[in-house]
Design an enzyme around this catalytic site. Sequence first.
Site, mmCIF file in Angstrom:
data_model
loop_
_atom_site.group_PDB
_atom_site.id
_atom_site.type_symbol
_atom_site.label_atom_id
_atom_site.label_comp_id
_atom_site.label_asym_id
_atom_site.label_seq_id
_atom_site.Cartn_x
_atom_site.Cartn_y
_atom_site.Cartn_z
ATOM 1 N N LYS A 1 67.930 21.550 -16.902
ATOM 2 C CA LYS A 1 67.595 20.542 -17.923
ATOM 3 C C LYS A 1 66.974 21.253 -19.123
ATOM 4 C CE LYS A 1 64.168 18.117 -19.448
ATOM 5 N NZ LYS A 1 64.452 17.924 -20.879
ATOM 6 N N GLY B 1 57.146 25.495 -20.584
ATOM 7 C CA GLY B 1 56.822 24.415 -21.511
ATOM 8 C C GLY B 1 55.332 24.278 -21.663
ATOM 9 N N SER B 2 54.894 23.057 -21.922
ATOM 10 C CA SER B 2 53.474 22.862 -22.231
ATOM 11 C C SER B 2 52.614 22.878 -20.973
ATOM 12 C CB SER B 2 53.280 21.545 -22.970
ATOM 13 O OG SER B 2 53.442 20.475 -22.059
ATOM 14 N N VAL C 1 52.442 19.300 -19.176
ATOM 15 C CA VAL C 1 53.621 18.968 -18.372
ATOM 16 C C VAL C 1 53.701 19.911 -17.164
ATOM 17 C CG1 VAL C 1 56.144 18.791 -18.357
ATOM 18 C CG2 VAL C 1 54.851 18.013 -20.345
ATOM 19 N N GLY C 2 53.380 21.182 -17.379
ATOM 20 C CA GLY C 2 53.423 22.159 -16.292
ATOM 21 C C GLY C 2 52.545 21.741 -15.119
ATOM 22 N N GLU D 1 55.611 28.736 -16.700
ATOM 23 C CA GLU D 1 55.229 29.549 -17.860
ATOM 24 C C GLU D 1 54.800 28.577 -18.940
ATOM 25 O OE1 GLU D 1 54.721 32.586 -18.160
ATOM 26 O OE2 GLU D 1 55.644 33.269 -16.296
ATOM 27 N N CYS E 1 55.163 31.156 -27.166
ATOM 28 C CA CYS E 1 53.965 31.092 -26.325
ATOM 29 C C CYS E 1 53.242 32.443 -26.350
ATOM 30 C CB CYS E 1 54.320 30.674 -24.911
ATOM 31 S SG CYS E 1 55.506 31.736 -24.145
ATOM 32 N N GLN F 1 55.884 18.026 -34.293
ATOM 33 C CA GLN F 1 55.211 19.332 -34.321
ATOM 34 C C GLN F 1 54.535 19.543 -35.675
ATOM 35 O OE1 GLN F 1 54.982 21.618 -31.635
ATOM 36 N NE2 GLN F 1 53.433 22.463 -33.003
ATOM 37 N N GLU G 1 46.190 25.561 -28.031
ATOM 38 C CA GLU G 1 47.432 26.116 -28.574
ATOM 39 C C GLU G 1 48.014 25.167 -29.628
ATOM 40 O OE1 GLU G 1 50.992 26.324 -26.033
ATOM 41 O OE2 GLU G 1 51.176 28.389 -26.707
HETATM 42 C C1 UN1 Z 1 58.862 36.735 -26.473
HETATM 43 O O1 UN1 Z 1 57.775 36.732 -27.049
HETATM 44 O O2 UN1 Z 1 59.730 37.569 -26.707
HETATM 45 O O3 UN1 Z 1 58.225 30.283 -24.669
HETATM 46 C C2 UN1 Z 1 59.210 35.764 -25.412
HETATM 47 C C3 UN1 Z 1 57.878 31.393 -25.043
HETATM 48 C C4 UN1 Z 1 57.904 32.497 -24.030
HETATM 49 C C5 UN1 Z 1 58.852 33.587 -24.362
HETATM 50 C C6 UN1 Z 1 58.328 34.562 -25.351
HETATM 51 N N1 UN1 Z 1 58.215 31.965 -22.739
HETATM 52 O O4 UN1 Z 1 57.544 31.584 -26.193
#
Ligand code: UN1
Length: 479
Positions: free
Chosen positions: A172, A225-226, A229-230, A247, A281, A328, A380
């Site tokens: 998804k 994602g956020s 939600v994670g 992540e 991220c 955003q 963030e």
């Molecule tokens: C990067 O900095 O090359 O969602 C990858 C993101 C990370 C991936 C960053 N999971 O920004």
Amino acid sequence: MQQYDNFIGGEWVKGSSYFQNVNPSDVTDVVGDYAEASAEDVAAAVKAAVEALPEWASSTPQQRFQVLDAVGAEILARKEELGRLLSREEGKILAEGMGEVVRAGQIFKFFAGEALRLAGEHVPSVRPGVEVNVLREPVGVVGLITPWNFPIAIPAWKIAPALAYGNTVVLKPSEKAPASAWALTEMLSRADLPAGAFNLVMGQGQKVGEPLVTHPDVAAVSFTGSFAVGQRVAAACVQRQARVQLEMGGKNPLVVLDDADLDVAVACAINGAFYSTGQRCTASSRLIVTESIHDRFVERMVAHMQRLRVGDALDETTDIGPVIDEAQMSKNMHYIELAEKEGARRVFGGGRLQLDKNGYYMSPALFVDTTNDMRINREEVFGPVACVIRVRDYEEALAVANDTRFGLSAGICTTSLKHAHDFRQRVRAGLVMVNLPTAGVDYHVPFGGMKGSSYGPREQGAHAREFYTQIKTCYTKFA
Ligand code: UN1
């Protein structure tokens, strides 16, 4: 307008409704209409993945290699077209869009090789005449939930290892940028995979992600994602004993010490904070700078920021593309107001821009005189907004760097071997960058964070097998 359908059980399946994928550089440009999956579509995709599992799980390493290698080769061959599509739907500039497509191709090629290298262990038993084999098996059906900010690389680094190790997949992608994942699906639809081994269901988290995460037949969920939600994804998975890998966000520090090469420090900060419109991220949002270099650093940052051109992602002269969407944009503007209320001093940017094209443009923002307890330094933002925090010395810089609930990436600019070494050891982050931007990683090594940024085993590189395989320990007595 062209319609793009879901892919379930080896068939293209129409949606009962379609949603628009809009170009954030020019909202009059609609990339396409994408099928919204229903809960029944999700159930059908999981069922198809369950049915395809025995065949794909028993496929040979050579078959898996061929599928992944062919997809990787096609992605690389089509990098210009796919890079343009990515930049058009997501808003990162063309060079970054193309770079991300290349990364996705390389990831598929890497995991093609990993499929051939998957090995278990043979261990002598403590008992005579017995041998022990530790085998790695597929986990089963995996649900993959991916964000809009890396619309092809993140699907690639979840799909490729999932398939390399014999799992079947339901993906998804984010409803904000589904075109790249759809293009990848179209390639996989022509690959030599059993019908149902790979499925695509598009739409929103609540309507599509939730039935996927809670489905009893989904053995593992990998989510990027956020944070909010994670946490919900993890709770749902743990409750039914499904594997989960998360992540999430970051509030990544870039430390600049007095002895840093100023050119290197400014280049790292500009790249880390503002490239990809700060929508990574791994972005550097806290620039932690020691006293003697502080003013020179800020001055050079502002001078450099004046030269950054904000504009259409597809225009070759653009350095910083648009923000992904209106939601955003208002979040970014909210944080800019908040920072000012908290007493931060804005020395550059932070305004919404009206350009020729009607897109979500803003100038990158730099704040100084900020402290690490301000919300602007704790939460963030996910936009082109960076804050300078002035510190006395290395020890204070390290303490400030670690004073966060996140721990994804942390950087330091210094010419001191002693400080670089100490930082690598004592900073609490899954990625540590010395004289490099906090964002931008290699495709063949593990990726992930500590503390609130990540949960579960690492993604990417050979370590990806920890999540996408399960262990079986076999004892055999001969005679
Ligand atoms: C990067 O900095 O090359 O969602 C990858 C993101 C990370 C991936 C960053 N999971 O920004």
